[in-house]
Design a protein around this motif. Structure first.
Motif, PDB file in Angstrom:
ATOM      1  N   GLN A   7       0.825  -1.210   0.000  1.00  0.00           N
ATOM      2  CA  GLN A   7       0.000   0.000   0.000  1.00  0.00           C
ATOM      3  C   GLN A   7       0.860   1.262   0.000  1.00  0.00           C
ATOM      4  O   GLN A   7       0.580   2.218  -0.726  1.00  0.00           O
ATOM      5  CB  GLN A   7      -0.945   0.005   1.203  1.00  0.00           C
ATOM      6  CG  GLN A   7      -2.066  -0.990   1.089  1.00  0.00           C
ATOM      7  CD  GLN A   7      -2.880  -1.095   2.362  1.00  0.00           C
ATOM      8  OE1 GLN A   7      -2.362  -0.942   3.467  1.00  0.00           O
ATOM      9  NE2 GLN A   7      -4.166  -1.376   2.203  1.00  0.00           N
ATOM     10  N   LEU A   8       1.922   1.247   0.794  1.00  0.00           N
ATOM     11  CA  LEU A   8       2.836   2.386   0.809  1.00  0.00           C
ATOM     12  C   LEU A   8       3.473   2.602  -0.561  1.00  0.00           C
ATOM     13  O   LEU A   8       3.612   3.740  -1.019  1.00  0.00           O
ATOM     14  CB  LEU A   8       3.930   2.191   1.862  1.00  0.00           C
ATOM     15  CG  LEU A   8       3.518   2.424   3.298  1.00  0.00           C
ATOM     16  CD1 LEU A   8       4.574   1.894   4.258  1.00  0.00           C
ATOM     17  CD2 LEU A   8       3.274   3.908   3.547  1.00  0.00           C
ATOM     18  N   LYS A   9       3.845   1.521  -1.223  1.00  0.00           N
ATOM     19  CA  LYS A   9       4.481   1.635  -2.536  1.00  0.00           C
ATOM     20  C   LYS A   9       3.517   2.203  -3.572  1.00  0.00           C
ATOM     21  O   LYS A   9       3.880   3.088  -4.345  1.00  0.00           O
ATOM     22  CB  LYS A   9       5.017   0.270  -2.994  1.00  0.00           C
ATOM     23  CG  LYS A   9       5.739   0.328  -4.310  1.00  0.00           C
ATOM     24  CD  LYS A   9       6.913   1.287  -4.243  1.00  0.00           C
ATOM     25  CE  LYS A   9       7.618   1.407  -5.579  1.00  0.00           C
ATOM     26  NZ  LYS A   9       8.554   2.514  -5.595  1.00  0.00           N
ATOM     27  N   ILE A  10       2.302   1.711  -3.611  1.00  0.00           N
ATOM     28  CA  ILE A  10       1.323   2.226  -4.567  1.00  0.00           C
ATOM     29  C   ILE A  10       0.993   3.683  -4.256  1.00  0.00           C
ATOM     30  O   ILE A  10       0.888   4.520  -5.158  1.00  0.00           O
ATOM     31  CB  ILE A  10       0.053   1.353  -4.590  1.00  0.00           C
ATOM     32  CG1 ILE A  10       0.366   0.008  -5.247  1.00  0.00           C
ATOM     33  CG2 ILE A  10      -1.092   2.043  -5.301  1.00  0.00           C
ATOM     34  CD1 ILE A  10       0.849   0.108  -6.687  1.00  0.00           C
ATOM     35  N   VAL A  64      -4.853   4.604 -10.531  1.00  0.00           N
ATOM     36  CA  VAL A  64      -6.082   4.530  -9.730  1.00  0.00           C
ATOM     37  C   VAL A  64      -6.510   3.071  -9.604  1.00  0.00           C
ATOM     38  O   VAL A  64      -6.892   2.615  -8.517  1.00  0.00           O
ATOM     39  CB  VAL A  64      -7.203   5.401 -10.341  1.00  0.00           C
ATOM     40  CG1 VAL A  64      -8.547   5.097  -9.709  1.00  0.00           C
ATOM     41  CG2 VAL A  64      -6.866   6.871 -10.187  1.00  0.00           C
ATOM     42  N   GLY A  65      -6.422   2.339 -10.694  1.00  0.00           N
ATOM     43  CA  GLY A  65      -6.746   0.913 -10.646  1.00  0.00           C
ATOM     44  C   GLY A  65      -5.815   0.158  -9.711  1.00  0.00           C
ATOM     45  O   GLY A  65      -6.254  -0.678  -8.916  1.00  0.00           O
ATOM     46  N   ARG A  92      -8.325  -2.209  -1.429  1.00  0.00           N
ATOM     47  CA  ARG A  92      -9.655  -2.807  -1.201  1.00  0.00           C
ATOM     48  C   ARG A  92      -9.586  -3.776  -0.030  1.00  0.00           C
ATOM     49  O   ARG A  92      -8.538  -4.307   0.311  1.00  0.00           O
ATOM     50  CB  ARG A  92     -10.170  -3.488  -2.458  1.00  0.00           C
ATOM     51  CG  ARG A  92      -9.414  -4.724  -2.858  1.00  0.00           C
ATOM     52  CD  ARG A  92      -9.966  -5.272  -4.133  1.00  0.00           C
ATOM     53  NE  ARG A  92      -9.094  -6.374  -4.568  1.00  0.00           N
ATOM     54  CZ  ARG A  92      -9.503  -7.344  -5.330  1.00  0.00           C
ATOM     55  NH1 ARG A  92     -10.739  -7.355  -5.770  1.00  0.00           N
ATOM     56  NH2 ARG A  92      -8.684  -8.286  -5.684  1.00  0.00           N
ATOM     57  N   ALA A  93     -10.702  -3.985   0.590  1.00  0.00           N
ATOM     58  CA  ALA A  93     -10.748  -4.784   1.817  1.00  0.00           C
ATOM     59  C   ALA A  93     -10.451  -6.240   1.573  1.00  0.00           C
ATOM     60  O   ALA A  93     -10.670  -6.843   0.629  1.00  0.00           O
ATOM     61  CB  ALA A  93     -12.123  -4.656   2.471  1.00  0.00           C
TER      62      ALA A  93
END
Length: 120
Positions: free
Chosen positions: A74-77, A111-112, A119-120
C-alpha cells in the motif's frame, strides 16, 4: 477536530508528497538547471537534493507502516500515485514539457492499482 500529529495516515501522505517534490527536483531538475554542466556535477547536486528526499521518505514509510497500519504494498502504490501527481505538473510547468493524454491514461492505471491495493 484532529490535527495532523494525531492522523498518521495523513502525516505519512504529507511527508510522501514533500519527499516527492525533492525527488522530482533531484531526478529531473538538472535537465534544466545544470544542462550544460558535466554529468558528475549534476549527479552530486542531485545527491544533495536526494538527501532531503530520504530524510522525508524514511519517516513517512515508518509512520505509514508502524502507526497507520499500511502494508508495504500500500505504501508503494501510494508513493507511485503521489509521484505521478507531482511529476506531471513539474514536467509541464517547470520543464515546459507538453501535457499529453498519456498522463491521464497512466493516472487511470494508477487509480486501478491503488484500488486493488487498498480494497478490503
Amino acid at each position: 477536530m484532529s490535527n495532523l500529529a494525531t492522523m498518521p495516515s495523513l502525516q505519512a501522505i504529507v511527508l510522501l508528497v514533500a519527499s516527492n517534490l525533492f525527488m522530482t527536483m533531484a531526478w529531473y531538475g538538472h535537465l534544466k538547471n545544470l544542462a550544460t554542466s558535466p554529468w558528475y556535477i549534476a549527479a552530486v547536486a542531485s545527491w544533495g537534493i536526494a538527501l532531503a528526499e530520504y530524510l522525508l521518505q524514511v519517516p513517512a514509510n515508518r509512520i505509514g507502516f508502524q502507526q497507520a497500519g499500511l502494508s508495504v504494498a500500500q505504501l508503494k502504490i501510494l508513493q507511485e500515485v503521489i509521484t505521478l501527481s507531482v511529476f506531471v505538473p513539474y514536467a509541464v510547468v517547470y520543464l515546459g514539457q507538453p501535457l499529453k493524454l498519456d498522463y491521464l491514461w497512466a493516472a487511470l492505471c494508477m487509480v486501478g492499482a491503488a484500488y486493488f491495493m487498498f480494497r478490503a
